[in-house]
Design a protein around this motif. Structure first.
Motif, PDB file in Angstrom:
ATOM      1  N   VAL A   7       0.852  -1.185   0.000  1.00 39.03           N
ATOM      2  CA  VAL A   7       0.000   0.000   0.000  1.00 39.03           C
ATOM      3  C   VAL A   7       0.892   1.241   0.000  1.00 39.03           C
ATOM      4  N   ALA A   8       0.367   2.332  -0.575  1.00 34.32           N
ATOM      5  CA  ALA A   8       1.104   3.594  -0.619  1.00 34.32           C
ATOM      6  C   ALA A   8       0.149   4.734  -0.298  1.00 34.32           C
ATOM      7  N   ALA A   9       0.613   5.673   0.527  1.00 32.89           N
ATOM      8  CA  ALA A   9      -0.193   6.823   0.913  1.00 32.89           C
ATOM      9  C   ALA A   9       0.233   8.044   0.102  1.00 32.89           C
ATOM     10  N   ILE A  10      -0.726   8.631  -0.576  1.00 31.18           N
ATOM     11  CA  ILE A  10      -0.512   9.891  -1.285  1.00 31.18           C
ATOM     12  C   ILE A  10      -1.017  10.963  -0.318  1.00 31.18           C
ATOM     13  N   ILE A  11      -0.109  11.456   0.522  1.00 31.21           N
ATOM     14  CA  ILE A  11      -0.491  12.380   1.591  1.00 31.21           C
ATOM     15  C   ILE A  11      -0.475  13.813   1.047  1.00 31.21           C
ATOM     16  N   VAL A  12      -1.619  14.474   1.186  1.00 35.25           N
ATOM     17  CA  VAL A  12      -1.816  15.810   0.615  1.00 35.25           C
ATOM     18  C   VAL A  12      -1.918  16.846   1.735  1.00 35.25           C
ATOM     19  N   LYS A  13      -1.207  17.955   1.537  1.00 38.31           N
ATOM     20  CA  LYS A  13      -1.269  19.095   2.466  1.00 38.31           C
ATOM     21  C   LYS A  13      -1.114  20.372   1.650  1.00 38.31           C
ATOM     22  N   ASP A  14      -2.107  21.232   1.687  1.00 41.30           N
ATOM     23  CA  ASP A  14      -2.047  22.518   0.965  1.00 41.30           C
ATOM     24  C   ASP A  14      -1.684  22.333  -0.513  1.00 41.30           C
ATOM     25  N   ASP A  15      -2.346  21.396  -1.168  1.00 44.55           N
ATOM     26  CA  ASP A  15      -2.115  21.109  -2.594  1.00 44.55           C
ATOM     27  C   ASP A  15      -0.691  20.650  -2.904  1.00 44.55           C
ATOM     28  N   LYS A  60       5.181   8.071  12.026  1.00 40.18           N
ATOM     29  CA  LYS A  60       4.683   8.389  13.380  1.00 40.18           C
ATOM     30  C   LYS A  60       3.524   9.386  13.351  1.00 40.18           C
ATOM     31  N   ILE A  61       2.671   9.285  12.318  1.00 44.85           N
ATOM     32  CA  ILE A  61       1.461  10.113  12.270  1.00 44.85           C
ATOM     33  C   ILE A  61       0.263   9.245  11.907  1.00 44.85           C
ATOM     34  N   ASP A  62      -0.902   9.702  12.327  1.00 45.11           N
ATOM     35  CA  ASP A  62      -2.157   9.066  11.944  1.00 45.11           C
ATOM     36  C   ASP A  62      -2.679   9.760  10.698  1.00 45.11           C
ATOM     37  N   ILE A  63      -3.116   8.962   9.739  1.00 48.85           N
ATOM     38  CA  ILE A  63      -3.660   9.542   8.512  1.00 48.85           C
ATOM     39  C   ILE A  63      -5.148   9.233   8.402  1.00 48.85           C
ATOM     40  N   ASN A  64      -5.807  10.022   7.573  1.00 43.75           N
ATOM     41  CA  ASN A  64      -7.198   9.797   7.203  1.00 43.75           C
ATOM     42  C   ASN A  64      -7.200   9.407   5.734  1.00 43.75           C
ATOM     43  N   VAL A  65      -7.788   8.258   5.427  1.00 45.37           N
ATOM     44  CA  VAL A  65      -7.880   7.817   4.040  1.00 45.37           C
ATOM     45  C   VAL A  65      -9.108   8.472   3.411  1.00 45.37           C
ATOM     46  N   ILE A  66      -8.878   9.222   2.346  1.00 46.82           N
ATOM     47  CA  ILE A  66      -9.956   9.929   1.666  1.00 46.82           C
ATOM     48  C   ILE A  66     -10.565   9.054   0.574  1.00 46.82           C
ATOM     49  N   MET A  83       0.566  -2.639  -6.038  1.00 49.47           N
ATOM     50  CA  MET A  83       0.560  -1.534  -5.080  1.00 49.47           C
ATOM     51  C   MET A  83      -0.776  -0.799  -5.176  1.00 49.47           C
ATOM     52  N   TYR A  84      -1.449  -0.720  -4.037  1.00 53.31           N
ATOM     53  CA  TYR A  84      -2.707   0.001  -3.926  1.00 53.31           C
ATOM     54  C   TYR A  84      -2.402   1.358  -3.300  1.00 53.31           C
ATOM     55  N   SER A  85      -2.779   2.435  -3.982  1.00 52.29           N
ATOM     56  CA  SER A  85      -2.483   3.766  -3.444  1.00 52.29           C
ATOM     57  C   SER A  85      -3.765   4.444  -2.973  1.00 52.29           C
ATOM     58  N   PHE A  86      -3.593   5.319  -1.997  1.00 51.63           N
ATOM     59  CA  PHE A  86      -4.722   5.999  -1.361  1.00 51.63           C
ATOM     60  C   PHE A  86      -4.408   7.477  -1.183  1.00 51.63           C
ATOM     61  N   ILE A  87      -5.362   8.329  -1.533  1.00 52.94           N
ATOM     62  CA  ILE A  87      -5.257   9.752  -1.242  1.00 52.94           C
ATOM     63  C   ILE A  87      -5.572   9.915   0.245  1.00 52.94           C
ATOM     64  N   CYS A  88      -4.701  10.615   0.961  1.00 53.68           N
ATOM     65  CA  CYS A  88      -4.831  10.738   2.412  1.00 53.68           C
ATOM     66  C   CYS A  88      -4.534  12.164   2.863  1.00 53.68           C
ATOM     67  N   ASP A  89      -5.008  12.472   4.055  1.00 49.95           N
ATOM     68  CA  ASP A  89      -4.560  13.679   4.733  1.00 49.95           C
ATOM     69  C   ASP A  89      -4.288  13.296   6.179  1.00 49.95           C
ATOM     70  N   ALA A  90      -3.936  14.274   6.986  1.00 51.83           N
ATOM     71  CA  ALA A  90      -3.624  14.006   8.389  1.00 51.83           C
ATOM     72  C   ALA A  90      -4.097  15.176   9.233  1.00 51.83           C
ATOM     73  N   ASN A  91      -4.370  14.906  10.488  1.00 55.24           N
ATOM     74  CA  ASN A  91      -4.738  15.984  11.405  1.00 55.24           C
ATOM     75  C   ASN A  91      -3.502  16.743  11.860  1.00 55.24           C
ATOM     76  N   ASP A  92      -2.371  16.043  11.885  1.00 53.70           N
ATOM     77  CA  ASP A  92      -1.119  16.636  12.339  1.00 53.70           C
ATOM     78  C   ASP A  92      -0.019  16.180  11.370  1.00 53.70           C
ATOM     79  N   TYR A  93       0.680  17.115  10.774  1.00 54.57           N
ATOM     80  CA  TYR A  93       1.699  16.780   9.777  1.00 54.57           C
ATOM     81  C   TYR A  93       3.113  16.809  10.354  1.00 54.57           C
ATOM     82  N   ASN A  94       3.240  16.845  11.660  1.00 52.86           N
ATOM     83  CA  ASN A  94       4.563  16.807  12.285  1.00 52.86           C
ATOM     84  C   ASN A  94       5.032  15.366  12.359  1.00 52.86           C
ATOM     85  N   PHE A  95       5.624  14.910  11.289  1.00 47.44           N
ATOM     86  CA  PHE A  95       6.029  13.509  11.213  1.00 47.44           C
ATOM     87  C   PHE A  95       7.518  13.346  11.489  1.00 47.44           C
TER      88      PHE A  95
END
Length: 130
Positions: A7-15, A60-66, A83-95
């Motif tokens: 699995v792969a996380a596509i973590i998005v923050k401010d575009d 070391k962060i929790d993500i939300n799968v969108i 590989m399954y990829s997921f668009i994600c965000d997080a409540n806290d980006y201090n990783f």
């Protein structure tokens, strides 16, 4: 040939997208390449559980799968992978990088400036189409 599911996380923050760099590896075709963070799915583990677990372990962060994104089937010289990829965000980006040596936050039009692992390239291409 061994086949793994990852699995792969596509973590998005401010575009911008989080891109992480692999450490040196005995397989030069993935050594020090950029990728989207993630890892192997454990036996009978649901994909959503796997991506949340892997990101907690690696960053070391929790993500939300969108939403689920691209599924990539790729064959490297020594193994095959799905590989399954997921668009994600997080409540806290201090990783914290626990398995990677570097990271970058890039806009979609900047993604092709990195040296990506081959399996991640179809994801990069899809993101750049948007």
């Amino acid at each position: 040939m061994k086949h793994i599911e990852v699995v792969a996380a596509i973590i998005v923050k401010d575009d911008k997208y989080l891109c992480v760099q692999r450490p040196w590896n005995k397989y030069n075709y993935i050594s020090e390449k950029f990728e989207f963070p993630g890892g192997k799915i454990e036996h009978e583990e649901p994909k959503i559980d796997a991506i949340k677990r892997e990101i907690l372990e690696e960053l070391k962060i929790d993500i939300n799968v969108i939403e689920e994104s691209v599924t990539v089937n790729h064959e490297y010289p020594d193994f095959k992978m799905t590989m399954y990829s997921f668009i994600c965000d997080a409540n806290d980006y201090n990783f914290e990088l626990t398995e990677h040596i570097d990271y970058k936050w890039l806009k979609k039009e900047e993604l092709d400036t990195l040296d990506w692992a081959a399996a991640d390239i179809p994801i990069v291409e899809k993101l750049m189409e948007k």
